[in-house]
Write a protein that holds these residues in place. Sequence first.
Motif, PDB file in Angstrom:
ATOM      1  N   LYS B  71       0.859  -1.166   0.149  1.00 33.85           N
ATOM      2  CA  LYS B  71      -0.043   0.179   0.089  1.00 33.85           C
ATOM      3  C   LYS B  71       0.789   1.097   0.015  1.00 33.85           C
ATOM      4  CE  LYS B  71      -2.351   1.481   3.681  1.00 33.85           C
ATOM      5  NZ  LYS B  71      -2.874   1.406   5.042  1.00 33.85           N
ATOM      6  N   ILE B 118      -4.390 -11.539  -3.407  1.00 39.18           N
ATOM      7  CA  ILE B 118      -5.522 -10.676  -3.245  1.00 39.18           C
ATOM      8  C   ILE B 118      -4.901  -9.217  -3.099  1.00 39.18           C
ATOM      9  CG2 ILE B 118      -6.204 -10.563  -0.977  1.00 39.18           C
ATOM     10  CD1 ILE B 118      -9.032 -11.601  -1.770  1.00 39.18           C
ATOM     11  N   LEU B 122      -6.700  -7.249  -6.110  1.00 45.37           N
ATOM     12  CA  LEU B 122      -8.065  -6.856  -5.593  1.00 45.37           C
ATOM     13  C   LEU B 122      -7.856  -5.301  -4.941  1.00 45.37           C
ATOM     14  CD1 LEU B 122     -11.006  -6.530  -5.469  1.00 45.37           C
ATOM     15  CD2 LEU B 122     -11.308  -8.233  -3.538  1.00 45.37           C
ATOM     16  N   SER B 123      -7.066  -5.502  -3.987  1.00 47.59           N
ATOM     17  CA  SER B 123      -6.655  -4.539  -2.875  1.00 47.59           C
ATOM     18  C   SER B 123      -6.010  -3.249  -3.548  1.00 47.59           C
ATOM     19  CB  SER B 123      -5.800  -4.877  -1.736  1.00 47.59           C
ATOM     20  OG  SER B 123      -6.759  -5.579  -0.929  1.00 47.59           O
ATOM     21  N   VAL B 126      -8.768  -1.255  -5.301  1.00 49.79           N
ATOM     22  CA  VAL B 126      -9.448  -0.553  -4.205  1.00 49.79           C
ATOM     23  C   VAL B 126      -8.837   0.747  -3.966  1.00 49.79           C
ATOM     24  CG1 VAL B 126     -10.533  -0.734  -2.177  1.00 49.79           C
ATOM     25  CG2 VAL B 126     -10.810  -2.505  -3.647  1.00 49.79           C
ATOM     26  N   HIS B 127      -7.485   0.621  -3.381  1.00 48.64           N
ATOM     27  CA  HIS B 127      -6.638   1.623  -3.061  1.00 48.64           C
ATOM     28  C   HIS B 127      -6.580   2.736  -4.330  1.00 48.64           C
ATOM     29  CE1 HIS B 127      -5.681  -0.283   0.644  1.00 48.64           C
ATOM     30  NE2 HIS B 127      -4.791  -1.299   0.218  1.00 48.64           N
ATOM     31  N   THR B 129      -8.363   3.189  -6.780  1.00 46.03           N
ATOM     32  CA  THR B 129      -9.757   4.188  -6.878  1.00 46.03           C
ATOM     33  C   THR B 129     -10.087   5.250  -5.692  1.00 46.03           C
ATOM     34  OG1 THR B 129     -10.548   2.041  -8.066  1.00 46.03           O
ATOM     35  CG2 THR B 129     -12.357   3.741  -7.203  1.00 46.03           C
ATOM     36  N   LEU B 130      -9.809   4.754  -4.350  1.00 46.99           N
ATOM     37  CA  LEU B 130     -10.135   5.681  -3.619  1.00 46.99           C
ATOM     38  C   LEU B 130      -9.206   6.852  -3.778  1.00 46.99           C
ATOM     39  CD1 LEU B 130     -10.425   3.093  -0.519  1.00 46.99           C
ATOM     40  CD2 LEU B 130     -12.201   4.432  -1.464  1.00 46.99           C
ATOM     41  N   LEU B 131      -7.931   6.724  -3.839  1.00 50.30           N
ATOM     42  CA  LEU B 131      -6.887   7.726  -4.103  1.00 50.30           C
ATOM     43  C   LEU B 131      -7.158   8.506  -5.292  1.00 50.30           C
ATOM     44  CD1 LEU B 131      -3.689   5.677  -2.955  1.00 50.30           C
ATOM     45  CD2 LEU B 131      -4.912   7.669  -1.772  1.00 50.30           C
ATOM     46  N   LEU B 133     -10.067   9.202  -6.896  1.00 54.56           N
ATOM     47  CA  LEU B 133     -11.615   9.703  -6.709  1.00 54.56           C
ATOM     48  C   LEU B 133     -11.418  11.046  -6.555  1.00 54.56           C
ATOM     49  CD1 LEU B 133     -14.029   7.041  -5.641  1.00 54.56           C
ATOM     50  CD2 LEU B 133     -14.214   8.087  -7.743  1.00 54.56           C
ATOM     51  N   GLY B 166     -14.424  -9.080  -8.009  1.00 56.65           N
ATOM     52  CA  GLY B 166     -14.496  -7.615  -7.334  1.00 56.65           C
ATOM     53  C   GLY B 166     -14.376  -6.547  -8.401  1.00 56.65           C
ATOM     54  N   GLY B 169     -18.024  -6.086  -9.528  1.00 53.62           N
ATOM     55  CA  GLY B 169     -18.885  -5.196  -8.658  1.00 53.62           C
ATOM     56  C   GLY B 169     -18.500  -3.877  -8.286  1.00 53.62           C
ATOM     57  N   LEU B 170     -17.134  -3.593  -8.139  1.00 57.88           N
ATOM     58  CA  LEU B 170     -16.733  -2.136  -8.022  1.00 57.88           C
ATOM     59  C   LEU B 170     -16.994  -1.372  -9.042  1.00 57.88           C
ATOM     60  CD1 LEU B 170     -14.991  -0.665  -5.936  1.00 57.88           C
ATOM     61  CD2 LEU B 170     -12.970  -1.516  -7.229  1.00 57.88           C
ATOM     62  N   HIS B 173     -20.635  -0.353  -8.936  1.00 58.45           N
ATOM     63  CA  HIS B 173     -21.170   0.251  -7.871  1.00 58.45           C
ATOM     64  C   HIS B 173     -20.384   1.725  -8.152  1.00 58.45           C
ATOM     65  CE1 HIS B 173     -21.116   1.666  -3.474  1.00 58.45           C
ATOM     66  NE2 HIS B 173     -20.238   2.098  -3.715  1.00 58.45           N
ATOM     67  N   LEU B 174     -19.682   1.863  -8.544  1.00 56.47           N
ATOM     68  CA  LEU B 174     -18.872   3.223  -8.746  1.00 56.47           C
ATOM     69  C   LEU B 174     -19.898   3.712  -9.820  1.00 56.47           C
ATOM     70  CD1 LEU B 174     -15.250   2.611  -9.074  1.00 56.47           C
ATOM     71  CD2 LEU B 174     -16.048   3.820  -7.205  1.00 56.47           C
TER      72      LEU B 174
END
Lengths: 230, 261
Positions: B71, B118, B122-123, B126-127, B129-131, B133, B166, B169-170, B173-174
């Motif tokens: 991360k 994973i 996947l993670s 997600v990281h 995307t969060l950063l 966005l 994942g 789904g992500l 959702h987004l």
Amino acid sequence: MDAYFSDHKDKRCLMLGGNDFIGSKVIDFCTETGIHMGIIDLETHKSMPLEEMFGPTYQCIDSGNQASMENVVDQIITEMGDIDYIVCNYYLDELREEMKNQEESCLKWEEVLQDWGLNYFLLLKTIVARFDDDKKRKIVFFNSARGYTGEGEGEGQLIPEGSIVEAACASGVTGMMTSIARSIIPKGYSVNGIALGEEYKEKWGHIEWAMNLWLTGIGEYSCGETYRVY
Amino acid sequence: MEKEYRPLQERVTLVTGAGGGIGQKICQEFAQLGSHVYMCDIANTQEIADQIYAEVGGIRPTPIQCDLSKKEEIMNMMDQIHKEGHGVDILINNAAIKGPAGKQSFPEMEFEGFKLTIAIDLSAAVHLTLLALPHMREQKWGRILFTAAPLSSSGIPAPYLAGKAGFVGLSKHLASKYKEDHIKTFALALRHTETPMIRRVIASKGIDVDEGLRKMHAKSLTGRMTNPAEIAKLFAYFAVTENPDITGVSLLSDGGITYLR
């Protein structure tokens, strides 16, 4: 319907995640239908009433810790003997409440992934390693309809509310369980899911119906399928 | 395509898994469309970046070395991009490994290998995307694209398929949550892509690579496998569209193998 429920008498069920709404409902269901229970909660979710009620078949683990999971599963198996049903439950209502007032973050993602996906993996890995004897066992896993829940009925019907962490983890659990199902169904396990939608607490009848469908084996030919509670 | 057609000229694209196969072709396609492409890979992609620049011109792609299982490295990478004055406008989550867990069946699969896979599959998405966005939301424009796979793909290890599902789904959702911010998502569910990795997998099984590829081609209704260049065009086709209703798309691109064979 009652005749179908009677099949559960004296079965033994091991459930991950007892201390929440779904957990308590599953406990009620099992008690009413004569199922003996072992329960595993996370240390962070330890319940004194459940500990008093179930004694040594109630245990807590350090989340995401393989040795802790193996130790606890072995203790419960020693007390209960063979396991017929495995229920994987995650504290979804708590997550949904938290994320109403909390910013999405990388840290939260790591916590949710560990408490949910990694613990499901660890429990099933431990159980399947302990029982490799072709006996028919049923696995039911709880998931969220806010994530991708597969290519069967309702494909693509993803509920838009909720958080990135919930959607991503639920979808990941779908993929993980599909792959695990493919590996262990030929060994005699059945693996199917129940995905919880928005008002699932008001739809316990649906959830109970689906749980019974998977646990009795009536729905056994559905391999790796998810029943969605919208 | 004419070199003058550069609809992504003002856009910054971050591509993970850019060091070969699908990722490399995506970088080339997006550079061709005028985007400034950051090529993220665990390996050094300088040579590939130079090659792309020589072929398509435009803005020279920037290689960026990052271990997506960590991360801290992901955060450093995003910091670097921001320090260079950019936000990520188009994020393409393409990196994935089958990892050590890929060689083991359940339940023999080691937990450490499972976690590593994973983390990357996947993670990391997600990281990232969060950063990415906040910048996309602020400017009211963004694209988040995923290299996914159908759940029905056979023989896929649990953590790898967790990542691929994942992504689907992500993406959905987004798409619904950030539609008002004009952030659009697209997940391309792939099977049977002719990449260097597929060739290595066939060879590792002791099978003649050409013979193995011929058999895989024959499984498809089209009589061929898809390829990285074709996939890159699909991603680009989606990225350039401004139709607000085209979002959350999960497109199966499998030669008919999943449902029709």
